[in-house]
Design a protein around this motif. Structure first.
Motif, PDB file in Angstrom:
ATOM      1  N   LYS A 105      -3.420   0.224  12.238  1.00 20.78           N
ATOM      2  CA  LYS A 105      -4.008  -1.089  11.969  1.00 20.78           C
ATOM      3  C   LYS A 105      -4.990  -1.083  10.805  1.00 20.78           C
ATOM      4  N   ASP A 106      -5.515   0.087  10.424  1.00 26.74           N
ATOM      5  CA  ASP A 106      -6.523   0.108   9.364  1.00 26.74           C
ATOM      6  C   ASP A 106      -6.152   0.994   8.178  1.00 26.74           C
ATOM      7  N   ILE A 107      -4.882   1.305   7.991  1.00 30.31           N
ATOM      8  CA  ILE A 107      -4.475   2.182   6.894  1.00 30.31           C
ATOM      9  C   ILE A 107      -4.597   1.504   5.535  1.00 30.31           C
ATOM     10  N   ILE A 108      -4.422   0.199   5.473  1.00 31.45           N
ATOM     11  CA  ILE A 108      -4.540  -0.486   4.180  1.00 31.45           C
ATOM     12  C   ILE A 108      -6.006  -0.457   3.779  1.00 31.45           C
ATOM     13  N   SER A 109      -6.276   0.199   2.653  1.00 27.06           N
ATOM     14  CA  SER A 109      -7.641   0.501   2.249  1.00 27.06           C
ATOM     15  C   SER A 109      -7.848   0.176   0.779  1.00 27.06           C
ATOM     16  N   PRO A 110      -9.091  -0.159   0.383  1.00 29.50           N
ATOM     17  CA  PRO A 110      -9.358  -0.380  -1.043  1.00 29.50           C
ATOM     18  C   PRO A 110      -9.264   0.900  -1.864  1.00 29.50           C
ATOM     19  N   HIS A 111      -9.112   2.053  -1.205  1.00 30.88           N
ATOM     20  CA  HIS A 111      -8.958   3.323  -1.923  1.00 30.88           C
ATOM     21  C   HIS A 111      -7.551   3.491  -2.481  1.00 30.88           C
ATOM     22  N   ARG A 168       6.176  -7.258   4.079  1.00 27.05           N
ATOM     23  CA  ARG A 168       5.332  -6.842   2.958  1.00 27.05           C
ATOM     24  C   ARG A 168       4.175  -5.976   3.441  1.00 27.05           C
ATOM     25  N   LEU A 169       3.471  -6.417   4.471  1.00 23.94           N
ATOM     26  CA  LEU A 169       2.344  -5.648   4.995  1.00 23.94           C
ATOM     27  C   LEU A 169       2.814  -4.334   5.627  1.00 23.94           C
ATOM     28  N   TRP A 170       3.945  -4.361   6.317  1.00 20.06           N
ATOM     29  CA  TRP A 170       4.460  -3.124   6.920  1.00 20.06           C
ATOM     30  C   TRP A 170       4.773  -2.096   5.839  1.00 20.06           C
ATOM     31  N   THR A 171       5.415  -2.529   4.738  1.00 22.30           N
ATOM     32  CA  THR A 171       5.731  -1.568   3.673  1.00 22.30           C
ATOM     33  C   THR A 171       4.462  -1.025   3.032  1.00 22.30           C
ATOM     34  N   MET A 172       3.416  -1.828   2.967  1.00 26.75           N
ATOM     35  CA  MET A 172       2.142  -1.333   2.447  1.00 26.75           C
ATOM     36  C   MET A 172       1.603  -0.219   3.341  1.00 26.75           C
ATOM     37  N   LYS A 173       1.643  -0.432   4.648  1.00 21.61           N
ATOM     38  CA  LYS A 173       1.152   0.574   5.587  1.00 21.61           C
ATOM     39  C   LYS A 173       1.966   1.856   5.498  1.00 21.61           C
ATOM     40  N   GLU A 174       3.281   1.711   5.534  1.00 20.79           N
ATOM     41  CA  GLU A 174       4.114   2.916   5.523  1.00 20.79           C
ATOM     42  C   GLU A 174       3.994   3.650   4.183  1.00 20.79           C
ATOM     43  N   ALA A 175       3.919   2.933   3.073  1.00 22.08           N
ATOM     44  CA  ALA A 175       3.750   3.580   1.770  1.00 22.08           C
ATOM     45  C   ALA A 175       2.429   4.350   1.718  1.00 22.08           C
ATOM     46  N   ALA A 176       1.379   3.798   2.328  1.00 20.74           N
ATOM     47  CA  ALA A 176       0.086   4.499   2.360  1.00 20.74           C
ATOM     48  C   ALA A 176       0.183   5.777   3.193  1.00 20.74           C
ATOM     49  N   ALA A 227      11.750  -6.011   1.001  1.00 17.16           N
ATOM     50  CA  ALA A 227      10.543  -5.861   0.193  1.00 17.16           C
ATOM     51  C   ALA A 227      10.241  -4.386   0.107  1.00 17.16           C
ATOM     52  N   TYR A 228       9.626  -3.974  -1.015  1.00 19.58           N
ATOM     53  CA  TYR A 228       9.174  -2.588  -1.107  1.00 19.58           C
ATOM     54  C   TYR A 228       7.781  -2.545  -1.712  1.00 19.58           C
ATOM     55  N   THR A 229       7.055  -1.482  -1.346  1.00 24.37           N
ATOM     56  CA  THR A 229       5.700  -1.277  -1.832  1.00 24.37           C
ATOM     57  C   THR A 229       5.550   0.138  -2.324  1.00 24.37           C
ATOM     58  N   ILE A 230       4.892   0.269  -3.479  1.00 20.18           N
ATOM     59  CA  ILE A 230       4.497   1.563  -4.033  1.00 20.18           C
ATOM     60  C   ILE A 230       2.990   1.674  -3.810  1.00 20.18           C
ATOM     61  N   CYS A 231       2.545   2.840  -3.331  1.00 17.18           N
ATOM     62  CA  CYS A 231       1.126   3.070  -3.083  1.00 17.18           C
ATOM     63  C   CYS A 231       0.681   4.313  -3.831  1.00 17.18           C
ATOM     64  N   THR A 232      -0.409   4.179  -4.588  1.00 17.70           N
ATOM     65  CA  THR A 232      -1.027   5.303  -5.280  1.00 17.70           C
ATOM     66  C   THR A 232      -2.518   5.293  -4.985  1.00 17.70           C
ATOM     67  N   LEU A 233      -3.186   6.353  -5.356  1.00 17.45           N
ATOM     68  CA  LEU A 233      -4.637   6.387  -5.164  1.00 17.45           C
ATOM     69  C   LEU A 233      -5.270   5.417  -6.150  1.00 17.45           C
ATOM     70  N   GLY A 234      -6.209   4.616  -5.666  1.00 20.53           N
ATOM     71  CA  GLY A 234      -6.807   3.583  -6.496  1.00 20.53           C
ATOM     72  C   GLY A 234      -7.935   4.098  -7.297  1.00 20.53           C
TER      73      GLY A 234
END
Length: 187
Positions: free
Chosen positions: A160-166, A139-147, A180-187
């Motif tokens: 190590k720090d790509i997951i951001s509140p942005h 789950r965390l890896w997909t968050m990083k790669e999606a970002a 698992a999959y993650t979609i990332c958009t600008l927050g």
């Protein structure tokens, strides 16, 4: 935002599908050494075509142009953003009117050395405390790669720090627990 998922990697005639896609995508698919890679490449493109048809009324085979680090964009449609990902268990596609990144990964054996290499201390603690550390890592890896795919740089030294509140993340774990999959958009 349109998100399409398919687990039907083996449920279609590959030769027939290759004949119906753009020459650009066909060449890309045929570069894969193994049939599974060819299938997931074709299926990702078919998901994109489906999403463009359903969400934007675009028919036909889209062509891609690529950014500096390889992020694809649709030729002639700079206002439509998309991203594709595939693994051995699933193929995913996200399409929207703003930049988007998506990643899907199969859950693999938990390896502490990989976790410590790719995750910051807080993320390591989350993974170690999880009931299913392998799924928590995925789950965390997909968050990083999606970002990384959202910003179009590919994986870099900020792993190590790509997951951001942005960023806004939506993570889905397959009911089967195999990916698992993650979609990332600008927050």
């Amino acid at each position: 935002m349109i998100t399409l998922v398919s687990e039907g990697i083996w449920d279609f005639n590959l030769d027939a599908a290759l004949a119906k896609i753009s020459e650009q995508r066909r060449e890309q698919a045929l570069k894969f050494k193994y049939e599974q890679g060819r299938r997931t490449c074709v299926l990702a493109y078919e998901l994109l075509k489906q999403g463009l048809r359903e969400g934007y009324g675009i028919t036909g085979n889209p062509l891609f142009e690529y950014g500096e680090h390889g992020k694809p964009a649709l030729v002639g449609h700079p206002d439509i953003h998309f991203n594709l990902s595939h693994c051995r268990d699933a193929v995913v596609c996200a399409i929207g009117n703003q930049p988007v990144g998506i990643d899907v990964e199969s859950v693999r054996e938990y390896r502490e050395s990989l976790v410590r290499y790719t995750m910051n201390d807080s993320e390591v603690a989350q993974i170690e405390a999880a009931q299913n550390p392998a799924m928590a890592f995925t789950r965390l890896w997909t968050m990083k790669e999606a970002a990384f795919k959202l910003i179009g740089t590919g994986i870099d030294n900020h792993l190590k720090d790509i997951i951001s509140p942005h960023y806004r993340f939506t993570t889905v774990e397959a009911a089967s627990g195999c990916y698992a999959y993650t979609i990332c958009t600008l927050g």
